[in-house]
Design a protein around this motif. Structure first.
Motif, PDB file in Angstrom:
ATOM      1  N   GLN A   4      -4.314 -17.450  -0.814  1.00 44.28           N
ATOM      2  CA  GLN A   4      -2.927 -17.917  -0.777  1.00 44.28           C
ATOM      3  C   GLN A   4      -2.186 -17.544  -2.058  1.00 44.28           C
ATOM      4  O   GLN A   4      -1.021 -17.171  -2.024  1.00 44.28           O
ATOM      5  N   LEU A   5      -2.860 -17.611  -3.188  1.00 49.96           N
ATOM      6  CA  LEU A   5      -2.243 -17.234  -4.464  1.00 49.96           C
ATOM      7  C   LEU A   5      -1.864 -15.759  -4.451  1.00 49.96           C
ATOM      8  O   LEU A   5      -0.770 -15.379  -4.858  1.00 49.96           O
ATOM      9  N   ILE A   6      -2.742 -14.932  -3.970  1.00 47.33           N
ATOM     10  CA  ILE A   6      -2.474 -13.496  -3.914  1.00 47.33           C
ATOM     11  C   ILE A   6      -1.344 -13.197  -2.944  1.00 47.33           C
ATOM     12  O   ILE A   6      -0.462 -12.386  -3.227  1.00 47.33           O
ATOM     13  N   LEU A   7      -1.321 -13.859  -1.803  1.00 47.96           N
ATOM     14  CA  LEU A   7      -0.282 -13.607  -0.801  1.00 47.96           C
ATOM     15  C   LEU A   7       1.098 -14.024  -1.285  1.00 47.96           C
ATOM     16  O   LEU A   7       2.100 -13.493  -0.832  1.00 47.96           O
ATOM     17  N   ASN A   8       1.160 -14.965  -2.204  1.00 49.27           N
ATOM     18  CA  ASN A   8       2.444 -15.435  -2.726  1.00 49.27           C
ATOM     19  C   ASN A   8       2.849 -14.733  -4.011  1.00 49.27           C
ATOM     20  O   ASN A   8       3.745 -15.191  -4.702  1.00 49.27           O
ATOM     21  N   CYS A   9       2.217 -13.647  -4.325  1.00 50.48           N
ATOM     22  CA  CYS A   9       2.541 -12.896  -5.531  1.00 50.48           C
ATOM     23  C   CYS A   9       3.876 -12.182  -5.333  1.00 50.48           C
ATOM     24  O   CYS A   9       4.082 -11.489  -4.346  1.00 50.48           O
ATOM     25  N   PHE A  10       4.787 -12.368  -6.278  1.00 50.32           N
ATOM     26  CA  PHE A  10       6.116 -11.781  -6.166  1.00 50.32           C
ATOM     27  C   PHE A  10       6.349 -10.626  -7.124  1.00 50.32           C
ATOM     28  O   PHE A  10       7.196  -9.786  -6.881  1.00 50.32           O
ATOM     29  N   ASN A  11       5.639 -10.606  -8.241  1.00 47.19           N
ATOM     30  CA  ASN A  11       5.825  -9.575  -9.256  1.00 47.19           C
ATOM     31  C   ASN A  11       4.479  -9.169  -9.834  1.00 47.19           C
ATOM     32  O   ASN A  11       3.557  -9.969  -9.880  1.00 47.19           O
ATOM     33  N   VAL A  12       4.422  -7.939 -10.306  1.00 41.08           N
ATOM     34  CA  VAL A  12       3.235  -7.447 -10.994  1.00 41.08           C
ATOM     35  C   VAL A  12       3.691  -6.870 -12.329  1.00 41.08           C
ATOM     36  O   VAL A  12       4.484  -5.928 -12.363  1.00 41.08           O
ATOM     37  N   PHE A  13       3.215  -7.471 -13.412  1.00 41.58           N
ATOM     38  CA  PHE A  13       3.497  -6.994 -14.759  1.00 41.58           C
ATOM     39  C   PHE A  13       2.169  -6.561 -15.359  1.00 41.58           C
ATOM     40  O   PHE A  13       1.212  -7.337 -15.356  1.00 41.58           O
ATOM     41  N   THR A  14       2.093  -5.364 -15.885  1.00 43.64           N
ATOM     42  CA  THR A  14       0.852  -4.895 -16.488  1.00 43.64           C
ATOM     43  C   THR A  14       1.097  -4.488 -17.932  1.00 43.64           C
ATOM     44  O   THR A  14       2.233  -4.260 -18.351  1.00 43.64           O
ATOM     45  N   PHE A  15      -0.014  -4.395 -18.677  1.00 39.46           N
ATOM     46  CA  PHE A  15       0.072  -4.024 -20.082  1.00 39.46           C
ATOM     47  C   PHE A  15      -1.012  -3.002 -20.401  1.00 39.46           C
ATOM     48  O   PHE A  15      -2.144  -3.120 -19.955  1.00 39.46           O
ATOM     49  N   LYS A  24       0.724   1.559 -10.811  1.00 37.85           N
ATOM     50  CA  LYS A  24       0.891   2.638  -9.816  1.00 37.85           C
ATOM     51  C   LYS A  24       0.301   2.228  -8.470  1.00 37.85           C
ATOM     52  O   LYS A  24       0.885   2.453  -7.424  1.00 37.85           O
ATOM     53  N   GLY A  25      -0.872   1.627  -8.509  1.00 38.18           N
ATOM     54  CA  GLY A  25      -1.501   1.162  -7.278  1.00 38.18           C
ATOM     55  C   GLY A  25      -0.727   0.035  -6.621  1.00 38.18           C
ATOM     56  O   GLY A  25      -0.645  -0.036  -5.396  1.00 38.18           O
ATOM     57  N   ALA A  26      -0.146  -0.845  -7.427  1.00 35.24           N
ATOM     58  CA  ALA A  26       0.623  -1.968  -6.884  1.00 35.24           C
ATOM     59  C   ALA A  26       1.855  -1.509  -6.136  1.00 35.24           C
ATOM     60  O   ALA A  26       2.351  -2.210  -5.257  1.00 35.24           O
ATOM     61  N   LEU A  27       2.337  -0.330  -6.451  1.00 34.10           N
ATOM     62  CA  LEU A  27       3.524   0.204  -5.764  1.00 34.10           C
ATOM     63  C   LEU A  27       3.269   0.453  -4.278  1.00 34.10           C
ATOM     64  O   LEU A  27       4.210   0.612  -3.511  1.00 34.10           O
ATOM     65  N   HIS A  28       2.013   0.449  -3.864  1.00 33.05           N
ATOM     66  CA  HIS A  28       1.694   0.600  -2.438  1.00 33.05           C
ATOM     67  C   HIS A  28       1.992  -0.678  -1.664  1.00 33.05           C
ATOM     68  O   HIS A  28       2.151  -0.635  -0.447  1.00 33.05           O
ATOM     69  N   LYS A  29       2.074  -1.817  -2.360  1.00 30.83           N
ATOM     70  CA  LYS A  29       2.312  -3.112  -1.708  1.00 30.83           C
ATOM     71  C   LYS A  29       3.606  -3.783  -2.135  1.00 30.83           C
ATOM     72  O   LYS A  29       4.092  -4.670  -1.446  1.00 30.83           O
ATOM     73  N   PHE A  30       4.141  -3.390  -3.285  1.00 30.58           N
ATOM     74  CA  PHE A  30       5.326  -4.038  -3.834  1.00 30.58           C
ATOM     75  C   PHE A  30       6.422  -3.010  -4.072  1.00 30.58           C
ATOM     76  O   PHE A  30       6.148  -1.841  -4.322  1.00 30.58           O
ATOM     77  N   SER A  31       7.668  -3.473  -4.054  1.00 31.48           N
ATOM     78  CA  SER A  31       8.786  -2.571  -4.326  1.00 31.48           C
ATOM     79  C   SER A  31       8.798  -2.204  -5.811  1.00 31.48           C
ATOM     80  O   SER A  31       8.258  -2.922  -6.660  1.00 31.48           O
ATOM     81  N   LYS A  32       9.449  -1.105  -6.112  1.00 31.50           N
ATOM     82  CA  LYS A  32       9.536  -0.609  -7.488  1.00 31.50           C
ATOM     83  C   LYS A  32      10.141  -1.651  -8.429  1.00 31.50           C
ATOM     84  O   LYS A  32       9.756  -1.743  -9.591  1.00 31.50           O
TER      85      LYS A  32
END
Length: 75
Positions: A4-15, A24-32
């Motif tokens: 449920q935590l993963i399904l409710n993810c709205f943003n991905v910030f990496t460092f 780059k991989g997250a762009l397959h599931k999330f908008s730019k």
């Protein structure tokens, strides 16, 4: 991690360099607009802070050498 935590993810910030590859991989599931990679901790904290409220869950994942607690301290 709970599904449920993963399904409710709205943003991905990496460092860091490897984080940029994860982004780059997250762009397959999330908008730019929802995926951002950073190489400066201060900028990451600055852009993350306005998105936080009392119901926000933030997962920090990294090696000890990355010292991500420095981002947490700026929030």
């Amino acid at each position: 991690f709970p599904l449920q935590l993963i399904l409710n993810c709205f943003n991905v910030f990496t460092f860091g360099n490897l984080g940029a590859e994860i982004a780059k991989g997250a762009l397959h599931k999330f908008s730019k607009e929802k995926v951002k990679a950073y190489d400066e901790k201060e900028l990451l904290a600055k852009e993350l802070k306005p998105l936080l409220d009392d119901k926000t869950v933030v997962l920090f994942k990294g090696s000890r050498g990355m010292r991500l607690e420095e981002v947490l301290q700026k929030l």
